[in-house]
Scaffold this active site. Structure first.
Site, short mmCIF file in Angstrom:
data_model
loop_
_atom_site.label_atom_id
_atom_site.label_comp_id
_atom_site.label_asym_id
_atom_site.label_seq_id
_atom_site.Cartn_x
_atom_site.Cartn_y
_atom_site.Cartn_z
N GLN A 298 3.42 -15.25 -2.67
CA GLN A 298 3.57 -14.53 -1.40
C GLN A 298 2.22 -14.49 -0.70
O GLN A 298 1.29 -13.84 -1.18
CB GLN A 298 4.05 -13.11 -1.71
CG GLN A 298 4.24 -12.20 -0.52
CD GLN A 298 4.36 -10.73 -0.96
OE1 GLN A 298 3.74 -10.32 -1.94
NE2 GLN A 298 5.16 -9.96 -0.26
N SER B 205 -0.94 -10.69 2.41
CA SER B 205 -2.16 -9.89 2.60
C SER B 205 -3.36 -10.76 2.97
O SER B 205 -3.49 -11.89 2.51
CB SER B 205 -2.50 -9.13 1.31
OG SER B 205 -1.43 -8.30 0.94
N SER C 148 -0.61 -13.00 -5.98
CA SER C 148 -0.18 -13.05 -7.38
C SER C 148 0.39 -14.43 -7.70
O SER C 148 1.21 -14.95 -6.93
CB SER C 148 0.89 -11.99 -7.65
OG SER C 148 0.46 -10.72 -7.28
N GLU D 200 11.41 -7.00 -2.64
CA GLU D 200 10.34 -6.74 -3.62
C GLU D 200 10.44 -5.31 -4.14
O GLU D 200 10.43 -5.08 -5.35
CB GLU D 200 8.98 -6.98 -2.95
CG GLU D 200 7.79 -6.69 -3.86
CD GLU D 200 6.45 -6.95 -3.18
OE1 GLU D 200 6.41 -7.13 -1.94
OE2 GLU D 200 5.43 -6.95 -3.90
N GLU E 245 0.99 5.84 -0.04
CA GLU E 245 0.84 6.55 1.25
C GLU E 245 1.73 5.90 2.31
O GLU E 245 2.35 6.60 3.12
CB GLU E 245 -0.63 6.51 1.71
CG GLU E 245 -1.58 7.34 0.88
CD GLU E 245 -1.95 6.69 -0.45
OE1 GLU E 245 -1.72 5.46 -0.61
OE2 GLU E 245 -2.47 7.40 -1.34
C1 LIG Z 1 -0.62 -5.89 -8.45
C2 LIG Z 1 -0.70 -6.32 -7.01
C3 LIG Z 1 -0.11 -7.51 -6.63
C4 LIG Z 1 -0.20 -7.93 -5.29
N1 LIG Z 1 0.34 -9.13 -4.98
C5 LIG Z 1 0.28 -9.57 -3.71
C6 LIG Z 1 0.81 -10.85 -3.37
O1 LIG Z 1 1.31 -11.60 -4.23
N2 LIG Z 1 0.73 -11.26 -2.09
C7 LIG Z 1 0.19 -10.48 -1.12
O2 LIG Z 1 0.22 -10.90 0.04
N3 LIG Z 1 -0.36 -9.27 -1.40
C8 LIG Z 1 -0.34 -8.80 -2.69
N4 LIG Z 1 -0.89 -7.59 -3.01
C9 LIG Z 1 -1.63 -6.84 -1.98
C10 LIG Z 1 -0.93 -5.57 -1.53
O3 LIG Z 1 0.23 -5.82 -0.78
C11 LIG Z 1 -1.97 -4.78 -0.70
O4 LIG Z 1 -3.06 -4.49 -1.57
C12 LIG Z 1 -1.41 -3.49 -0.16
O5 LIG Z 1 -0.45 -3.71 0.84
C13 LIG Z 1 -2.51 -2.57 0.43
O6 LIG Z 1 -3.30 -3.27 1.32
P1 LIG Z 1 -4.91 -3.24 1.19
O7 LIG Z 1 -5.27 -3.62 -0.22
O8 LIG Z 1 -5.47 -4.05 2.29
O9 LIG Z 1 -5.32 -1.70 1.37
P2 LIG Z 1 -5.56 -0.94 2.76
O10 LIG Z 1 -4.43 -1.22 3.69
O11 LIG Z 1 -6.94 -1.25 3.22
O12 LIG Z 1 -5.47 0.58 2.30
C14 LIG Z 1 -6.57 1.26 1.68
C15 LIG Z 1 -6.15 2.71 1.45
O13 LIG Z 1 -5.88 3.33 2.72
C16 LIG Z 1 -4.57 3.90 2.72
N5 LIG Z 1 -3.98 3.76 4.05
C17 LIG Z 1 -3.99 2.67 4.86
N6 LIG Z 1 -3.32 2.93 5.99
C18 LIG Z 1 -2.85 4.20 5.90
C19 LIG Z 1 -2.10 5.06 6.74
N7 LIG Z 1 -1.67 4.65 7.92
N8 LIG Z 1 -1.79 6.30 6.31
C20 LIG Z 1 -2.23 6.75 5.10
N9 LIG Z 1 -2.97 5.99 4.25
C21 LIG Z 1 -3.27 4.74 4.65
C22 LIG Z 1 -3.78 3.07 1.71
O14 LIG Z 1 -2.68 3.80 1.21
C23 LIG Z 1 -4.85 2.82 0.64
O15 LIG Z 1 -4.95 3.94 -0.23
C24 LIG Z 1 -0.86 -7.14 -4.32
C25 LIG Z 1 -1.46 -5.93 -4.71
C26 LIG Z 1 -1.39 -5.53 -6.03
C27 LIG Z 1 -2.07 -4.25 -6.44
#
Ligand SMILES: Cc1cc2nc3c(=O)[nH]c(=O)nc-3n(C[C@H](O)[C@H](O)[C@H](O)COP(=O)(O)OP(=O)(O)OC[C@H]3O[C@@H](n4cnc5c(N)ncnc54)[C@H](O)[C@@H]3O)c2cc1C
Length: 410
Positions: free
Chosen positions: A141, A144, A176, A259, A383
């Site tokens: 996928q 991100s 992943s 998912e 969140e």
């Molecule tokens: C085990 C695992 C597998 C994954 N696999 C994939 C994959 O295969 N493909 C892929 O594309 N992605 C993948 N991801 C990524 C995942 O989808 C993102 O990490 C996730 O959507 C959060 O985005 P970010 O890491 O950019 O955090 P951010 O969006 O930067 O968030 C940082 C913090 O801010 C908080 N936050 C952000 N906006 C708000 C809001 N509006 N209100 C309140 N709190 C907020 C969040 O909750 C978080 O605590 C994976 C992640 C994990 C942990």
């Protein structure tokens, strides 16, 4: 499922059970191989993962060839056109009979395939769905990006039309299984001038195409299941577009919904296999003799029962304003159940969870305990799920935007 001649879940259990038992000797042998092996909350691909990938692919191919790979899938692409309950029956049987985990195939089966099934052209469906469902190809996928996680509609990877192709340029992250994958479902921007949700399209990218660079990211568990993926002028045929140009957000919603639903199902981290191992651990170490552990066991069981009960509610039960958000509710319940399991295993084992003293089933839990926090993030953070429930389920106003941020993840 509208097929009057479809077997009932009970009849399907008989039919699938007979097939699985016919290959159970092999399944049992494979189970022995992993008996002292790892238990994971999210797939970590640690040492020896090649065997795990091979076993999952072989099992999936055998299931597909016998018509059991995708009970609820469309018959024209290798499915049986049955219900999700039939999928559940199959997963239960596989766990009961000790077959190896198919977790490495999760993204392809539960994220990529549903999007192609629902939005893909007939030719894309027939070219890719049987291959994905037979595990002839592995999917990943590509959603991100370094600056687009919760704010998923902010993806900056560009796709520019060039004749019958599109040229993709940008960076994805947290992919992943990206290093094992043959194809990736990529959310990209095709119209930078349109409102951000409307300027997106979805493509199926050949992960071996020129211009694709995959770099594994090492995790604290020791494994490397995540990757950075760089797309540098990657040529993708228009025939590999999933859904219409500008409809990428709708396609992403299908993948993300599936998912979340699948994460709380039997193929997710609270699988019958994990529960069997937990029960064995608690029994062997006589955890019930300790009053603190007894309380932890009760809390863990309650969280699992709550998750299961919510998952089994018929669709209409969510009608009290929560219809479109049941996936978010289930994901939060699943995450809490995983936390409880990890806390219980860690507490019962103590230091043996992390020091390999050769004891039965001790160190095997280290990956689960270390990997559990990831589920608060994967598939959309806690969140974001709470925001979705608050706004779409309960009709509460949108929260004020954190400085410099906007949330669009569905
Ligand atoms: C085990 C695992 C597998 C994954 N696999 C994939 C994959 O295969 N493909 C892929 O594309 N992605 C993948 N991801 C990524 C995942 O989808 C993102 O990490 C996730 O959507 C959060 O985005 P970010 O890491 O950019 O955090 P951010 O969006 O930067 O968030 C940082 C913090 O801010 C908080 N936050 C952000 N906006 C708000 C809001 N509006 N209100 C309140 N709190 C907020 C969040 O909750 C978080 O605590 C994976 C992640 C994990 C942990």
């Amino acid at each position: 499922m509208n097929n009057p001649s479809a077997p009932s879940p009970e009849a399907f259990r008989e039919e699938a059970g007979a097939f699985l038992r016919s290959i159970a000797a092999e399944g049992a042998r494979e189970a022995d191989q992993r008996e002292s092996d790892r238990i994971a909350a999210v797939e970590e691909l640690g040492e020896g993962h090649e065997l795990q990938v091979k076993q999952a692919r072989e099992l999936q191919a055998r299931l597909f060839d016998a018509g059991f790979a995708w009970p609820s899938g469309p018959p024209d692409c290798g499915g049986r056109g049955l219900s999700r309950e039939h999928d559940q029956v199959l997963d239960d049987l596989l766990a009961e009979l000790g077959f190896p985990s198919r977790e490495v195939l999760f993204v392809g089966l539960h994220i990529v395939a549903p999007a192609i099934d629902r939005h893909g052209s007939p030719s894309l469906r027939s070219r890719t769905l049987p291959a994905l469902m037979r595990a002839d190809i592995i999917g990943c996928q590509l959603f991100s990006e370094p600056s687009a996680g919760s704010d998923l509609a902010g993806v900056a990877t560009r796709a520019v039309r060039d004749g019958a192709d599109w040229i993709l340029t940008g960076q994805k992250v947290w992919t992943s299984m990206g290093h094992l994958a043959d194809v990736g479902e990529a959310l990209v921007r095709t119209d930078p001038d349109a409102p951000k949700h409307e300027g997106l399209s979805m493509f199926l990218v050949d992960m071996r195409a020129p211009g694709v660079t995959v770099r594994p990211i090492r995790q604290m568990t020791g494994g490397a299941a995540f990757n950075e993926v760089f797309l540098d002028g990657v040529r993708v045929p228009d025939a590999n577009r999933i859904g219409a140009v500008g409809e990428g957000w709708r396609v992403a919603a299908t993948s993300l919904g599936s998912e979340r639903d699948s994460m709380s199902g039997d193929d997710g981290p609270v699988s019958p296999y994990v529960l069997q191992r937990l029960a064995a651990l608690v029994t062997r170490l006589d955890a019930v003799a300790d009053p603190v552990h007894r309380q932890e066991i009760a809390r863990t069981v309650a969280s699992i029962v709550a998750m299961r009960a919510a998952a089994e509610l018929p669709d209409g039960s969510w009608s009290h304003g929560l219809g479109p958000v049941s996936g978010s509710v289930l994901k939060l319940l699943m995450t809490r159940a995983v936390d409880r399991i990890a806390e219980l295993a860690g507490s019962v084992l103590g230091e043996r969870a992390f020091t390999d003293d050769g004891g039965w089933d001790t160190y095997a839990w280290s990956e689960f305990v270390l990997g559990a926090p990831a589920l608060h993030i994967a598939g959309g953070t806690d969140e974001i799920q709470l925001n979705i429930i608050a706004q779409r389920g309960l009709g509460l106003p949108r929260p004020p935007k954190p400085a410099g941020r906007e949330t669009t993840r569905k």
